[in-house]
Motif scaffolding. Structure first.
Motif, PDB file in Angstrom:
ATOM      1  N   MET A 264      37.548  43.030  43.396  1.00  0.00           N
ATOM      2  CA  MET A 264      37.704  42.303  42.137  1.00  0.00           C
ATOM      3  C   MET A 264      36.423  42.326  41.307  1.00  0.00           C
ATOM      4  N   LEU A 267      35.803  45.749  39.882  1.00  0.00           N
ATOM      5  CA  LEU A 267      36.803  46.042  38.859  1.00  0.00           C
ATOM      6  C   LEU A 267      36.280  45.726  37.457  1.00  0.00           C
ATOM      7  N   GLY A 268      35.409  44.732  37.351  1.00  0.00           N
ATOM      8  CA  GLY A 268      34.881  44.380  36.037  1.00  0.00           C
ATOM      9  C   GLY A 268      33.404  44.632  35.856  1.00  0.00           C
ATOM     10  N   GLY A 388      38.300  49.462  42.889  1.00  0.00           N
ATOM     11  CA  GLY A 388      37.892  48.762  41.679  1.00  0.00           C
ATOM     12  C   GLY A 388      37.027  49.614  40.784  1.00  0.00           C
ATOM     13  N   TYR A 412      38.893  40.467  30.202  1.00  0.00           N
ATOM     14  CA  TYR A 412      39.484  41.056  31.417  1.00  0.00           C
ATOM     15  C   TYR A 412      38.428  41.313  32.484  1.00  0.00           C
ATOM     16  N   SER A 413      37.370  42.018  32.125  1.00  0.00           N
ATOM     17  CA  SER A 413      36.363  42.405  33.115  1.00  0.00           C
ATOM     18  C   SER A 413      35.550  41.198  33.587  1.00  0.00           C
ATOM     19  N   SER A 416      37.656  39.135  35.955  1.00  0.00           N
ATOM     20  CA  SER A 416      37.744  39.763  37.275  1.00  0.00           C
ATOM     21  C   SER A 416      36.505  39.445  38.116  1.00  0.00           C
TER      22      SER A 416
END
Length: 439
Positions: A264, A267-268, A388, A412-413, A416
């Motif tokens: 997670m 991912l960002g 990710g 979003y990022s 995350s």
């Protein structure tokens, strides 16, 4: 991914600290048994000396040439958007960089296990040759698929093969001063992520893109050549049962949650680094200065040495939780910068706080198993977070293209990252059995 990884700091757990004879046994992973046949124990880590510090220097050279080079992807993203791949969408171009990040992690599943078994020097040298060759080939590319194969796949895989051994080998030489040693190792990442963007900004107008990339190739040849000579393991290889991917490790709930947290966060984590130069131009910053915003963010992370010392005092996860939360907030705020000074301030805060996770993410893995199995455990973790790393920047690019800006991509990022931080707290609780403590 900004993910150096790159360090096994913050833990002084050693197989030789718990039992003076025989191997340490971790009750959390009961099925990992060490084959004791022909195993010798060389004693405590020296925690210093010329040989140990040369290993730190060599590992720093690896970090400079791998993660430092990968974290400079933003300069290529911006140049390709504005020049060589003018008619290709930003999210499509971002697949080159995200593939680099993902493949820099994915081979660790194999290289970590190979390192534990004693296969280190030959794969490392072969990866060195591939990385240098692909860098020179990048200078000759003109189409997306060519950049994807050479820069995305070739550079990514070769960096991944070298990264894991450098992460695992330094803790063999240091115990009480492990945090300091590995903080110094990650300085190589910082230097690489500064040198390459600044060099590109100054060299491209003078000698062109092709020769600039060739200069990068010569730099990598020198730094990795040094690393091949100086990097040396101290502990003998030990074969621990479980194969390439040890599913028994996931019986430790803390380890499982920690891996999900890593996916997670990564991912960002790379979104701002990837699109920082592009966003700078979008708010009116000159193209000449836009590359420097990336160098500023990376330079701010040079203070990561303090995180290594802090982790020795309060624990790696405790340090990561606070600073990575700041990274998430800075990522959310980043698209709201309206001028150059605001963008520089946000980039500096982002880069500074980013250094904590990049430096410390591997540290808790030491406490979640045996030192003899550290290569495989780190390899499994890095292979999982590659998911990710692969998806993050392209998703952010698609969101920014669809919305006409970076605000939604920032939410979003950044979201995350903050969710991943919450999972870090869960992993700490599961490991310690209480809400607070050093870990």
């Amino acid at each position: 991914m900004s993910l150096s990884v790159e360090a096994l700091q913050g833990s002084h757990v050693s197989s030789y600290d718990t039992q003076k004879t025989g191997a340490a046994v971790d009750p959390k992973i009961p099925d990992e048994q060490i084959s004791q046949k022909h195993v010798t124990h060389p004693g405590e880590a020296p925690d210093g000396g010329i040989r140990a510090w040369l290993v730190v220097f060599a590992a720093a050279s690896v970090m400079f040439s791998t993660l430092g080079f990968l974290l400079s992807w933003g300069i290529f993203q911006a140049y390709y958007e504005e020049n060589l791949l003018l008619h290709t969408s930003p999210s499509t171009i971002a697949w080159i960089g995200s593939t680099q990040y993902a493949l820099a992690c994915l081979p660790s599943l194999a290289t970590g296990r190979m390192f534990d078994l004693g296969y280190f020097k030959i794969p490392f040298f072969a990866a060195t040759c591939v990385l240098v060759a692909c860098t020179f080939l990048t200078a000759e590319c003109t189409q997306f698929w060519q950049f994807f194969l050479t820069q995305g796949v070739g550079v990514g895989v070769s960096c991944g093969i070298m990264w894991n051994p450098a992460v695992v080998i330094v803790p063999q030489w240091f115990s009480k001063r492990r945090g300091l040693a590995l903080s110094l190792t990650t300085i190589g990442t910082v230097l690489g992520s500064i040198v390459f963007p600044v060099a590109a900004q100054n060299l491209i107008p003078l000698i062109g893109f092709k020769w600039t990339v060739r200069v990068f190739g010569f730099i990598l040849m020198a730094t990795l050549g040094t690393a091949n000579v100086l990097l040396k393991r101290r502990l003998p290889p030990v074969n621990i049962r479980g194969g390439l991917f040890n599913f028994n490790a996931f019986r430790n709930k803390a380890f499982t949650i920690y891996c999900i947290s890593g996916i997670m966060i990564v991912l960002g984590l790379d979104t701002e680094l990837t699109y920082l130069p592009v966003s700078a131009v979008a708010i009116g910053v000159s193209k000449d200065f836009s590359f420097y915003t990336l160098a500023i963010a990376n330079a701010a992370s040079a203070l990561r040495v303090s995180f290594g010392l802090m982790s020795d005092k309060i624990g790696a996860i405790n340090t990561m939780v606070v600073m990575t939360a700041v990274t998430g907030i800075a990522t959310i705020v980043w698209p709201f910068a309206k001028n150059e000074s605001q963008l520089i301030a946000i980039a500096a805060i982002y880069g500074f706080s980013l250094g904590a996770y990049v430096s410390l993410y591997s540290a808790p893995l030491v406490a979640m198993g045996q030192m003899e199995d550290a290569g495989r455990r780190v390899g499994m973790f890095m292979s999982l977070i590659a998911l990710g790393g692969a998806a993050g920047p392209p998703i952010s690019g698609a969101i920014s293209t669809a919305t006409g800006g970076f605000v939604a991509a920032g939410y979003y990022s950044g979201g995350s990252i903050i969710f991943g931080v919450a999972l870090l707290l869960v992993a700490r609780y599961l490991h310690l059995g209480r809400l607070w403590g050093k870990f």
